[in-house]
Design a protein around this motif. Structure first.
Motif, PDB file in Angstrom:
ATOM      1  N   ASP A 226       0.717  -1.761   0.126  1.00 31.90           N
ATOM      2  CA  ASP A 226       0.340   0.131   0.118  1.00 31.90           C
ATOM      3  C   ASP A 226       0.674   1.323   0.127  1.00 31.90           C
ATOM      4  OD1 ASP A 226      -1.900  -1.333  -0.128  1.00 31.90           O
ATOM      5  OD2 ASP A 226      -2.777  -0.804   2.337  1.00 31.90           O
ATOM      6  N   SER A 227       2.149   1.041   1.383  1.00 33.98           N
ATOM      7  CA  SER A 227       2.972   2.892   1.025  1.00 33.98           C
ATOM      8  C   SER A 227       3.333   3.061  -0.427  1.00 33.98           C
ATOM      9  CB  SER A 227       4.039   1.721   1.586  1.00 33.98           C
ATOM     10  OG  SER A 227       4.607   3.568   1.931  1.00 33.98           O
ATOM     11  N   ILE A 228       3.155   2.032  -1.238  1.00 29.39           N
ATOM     12  CA  ILE A 228       4.332   2.239  -2.900  1.00 29.39           C
ATOM     13  C   ILE A 228       3.103   3.334  -3.587  1.00 29.39           C
ATOM     14  CG2 ILE A 228       4.882   1.617  -5.044  1.00 29.39           C
ATOM     15  CD1 ILE A 228       5.436  -1.715  -3.954  1.00 29.39           C
ATOM     16  N   CYS A 229       1.662   2.878  -3.650  1.00 26.04           N
ATOM     17  CA  CYS A 229       0.898   3.948  -4.330  1.00 26.04           C
ATOM     18  C   CYS A 229       0.815   5.066  -3.657  1.00 26.04           C
ATOM     19  CB  CYS A 229      -0.787   3.142  -4.881  1.00 26.04           C
ATOM     20  SG  CYS A 229      -1.565   2.156  -3.603  1.00 26.04           S
ATOM     21  N   ALA A 230       0.834   4.544  -2.162  1.00 25.41           N
ATOM     22  CA  ALA A 230       0.107   5.637  -1.906  1.00 25.41           C
ATOM     23  C   ALA A 230       1.697   7.085  -1.500  1.00 25.41           C
ATOM     24  CB  ALA A 230       0.088   5.747  -0.184  1.00 25.41           C
TER      25      ALA A 230
END
Length: 120
Positions: free
Chosen positions: A46-50
């Motif tokens: 999730d952190s990648i796209c966030a």
């Protein structure tokens, strides 16, 4: 305020696809696996796209670069968690291949996006 433009980025859409695929895999794990590896891998994916979205919203090339570097770190963390999940037989070969295909496309696009920010 208009619609955020990060949604139109191929690199963002790939990162979101990876995060959603990881979610679909992890939600079927047992409680112990979810609580240990599952939470970590979902957070890192999730952190990648966030971070791509947050960097894009900064409207400052240096800030955006910093967030893309964080996204790249989260991608590497996700890869590490996927390797562990596979070794621990939490994901099968078919799931691994599907996730690997997304990663193989995402990783160079993320690096290309970072380079494009360097050139501005």
């Amino acid at each position: 305020m208009g619609r955020p433009d990060f949604e139109s980025l191929d690199v963002y859409r790939l990162a979101e696809s990876l995060a959603n695929e990881v979610w679909q895999v992890v939600k079927h794990w047992d409680i112990f696996a979810k609580d240990t590896v599952g939470k970590q891998i979902v957070r890192s994916a999730d952190s990648i796209c966030a971070n791509i979205a947050e960097g894009r919203g900064r409207y400052n090339f240096k800030d955006n670069q910093r967030f893309i570097k964080i996204a790249r770190g989260s991608l590497y963390e996700t890869i590490s968690w996927l390797r562990l999940a596979y070794a621990r037989q939490l994901i099968n070969s078919e799931q691994s291949l599907k996730l690997k295909q997304i990663i193989d496309e995402l990783s160079p696009k993320l690096n290309a996006y970072l380079r494009s920010l360097d050139n501005r």
